[in-house]
Motif scaffolding. Structure first.
Motif, PDB file in Angstrom:
ATOM      1  N   TYR A  29     -14.438  79.705  -3.533  1.00  0.00           N
ATOM      2  CA  TYR A  29     -13.682  78.463  -3.875  1.00  0.00           C
ATOM      3  C   TYR A  29     -14.172  78.720  -5.529  1.00  0.00           C
ATOM      4  N   GLU A  31     -14.309  76.171  -9.144  1.00  0.00           N
ATOM      5  CA  GLU A  31     -14.360  74.717  -9.850  1.00  0.00           C
ATOM      6  C   GLU A  31     -13.514  74.822 -11.150  1.00  0.00           C
ATOM      7  N   TYR A 129     -11.962  71.552  -6.681  1.00  0.00           N
ATOM      8  CA  TYR A 129     -12.389  72.571  -6.118  1.00  0.00           C
ATOM      9  C   TYR A 129     -11.075  73.199  -5.437  1.00  0.00           C
ATOM     10  N   LEU A 153     -17.626  73.529   0.711  1.00  0.00           N
ATOM     11  CA  LEU A 153     -18.224  72.283  -0.255  1.00  0.00           C
ATOM     12  C   LEU A 153     -19.382  71.685   0.337  1.00  0.00           C
ATOM     13  N   GLN A 187     -13.272  66.412  -7.483  1.00  0.00           N
ATOM     14  CA  GLN A 187     -14.658  66.065  -7.593  1.00  0.00           C
ATOM     15  C   GLN A 187     -14.736  64.659  -7.338  1.00  0.00           C
TER      16      GLN A 187
END
Length: 194
Positions: A29, A31, A129, A153, A187
């Motif tokens: 993934y 950010e 994310y 996550l 987030q």
């Protein structure tokens, strides 16, 4: 009109919202911190992501084709996002807010929508994310990719909000290969104790 239709069918080269990423990224993934930006949006209530996306897309496409107070055409952008705020139970209505990014040339003074169900919104800077995947997306695939993102996550001990979430699509339905879709989880903001 042909130019806008062409842009929808062949999404390469479209303006996209600006974001930054940390130098080191996980392998499954990404950010991203998106800059504050304006989006044109419409909210559809229902139980189906797929149908809500179609309804929302039609309203917004009408807006960029000149159904606005200035009667101006607005360039197509990518991605088309859908902010999904799930209902409380399995049969409860979910709010789907479908959005197009406002391109740079209209950022300071976007034309106001003529349709009362369409609105211009200011999104503040946010961190998401993001899990990317290909193919033709649908509601089942979105759920599966969200589950994978959630598992990644949690594995990494990342603080995130499980609801609402975003689906982002970058391609027209006529693009057959190298399709790009994403699911975004935001987030979780740090709580401040005073």
């Amino acid at each position: 009109m042909f130019k806008a239709v062409k842009q929808v069918f062949f999404s390469s080269g479209l303006q996209t919202p600006q974001f930054t990423t940390p130098e080191k990224q996980p392998k499954d993934y990404e950010e991203r911190t998106y800059e504050a930006a304006k989006w044109v949006s419409t909210t559809v209530s229902g139980t189906s992501l797929d149908e809500s996306m179609r309804t929302g897309f039609r309203r917004l496409f009408s807006y960029i084709q000149g159904n606005n107070t200035d009667k101006v055409k607005v360039e197509m952008t990518a991605p088309v996002t859908c902010h999904v705020d799930p209902g409380a139970g399995p049969a409860c209505e979910t709010n789907f807010t479908v959005s197009f990014y406002i391109p740079e040339e209209h950022r300071d003074a976007p034309p106001q929508p003529s349709n009362p169900n369409v609105f211009v919104e200011q999104r503040d800077e946010f961190t998401a994310y993001v899990r990317s995947y290909g193919g033709f997306s649908d509601e089942t695939l979105v759920r599966n990719e969200l589950l994978k993102l959630t598992e990644s996550l949690r594995r990494d001990g990342v603080r995130f909000a499980e609801r609402p979430y975003y689906f982002a699509g970058y391609d027209s339905p006529f693009k057959l290969v190298n399709r790009r879709n994403e699911v975004w989880l935001l987030q979780q903001k740090e709580s401040t104790n005073t």
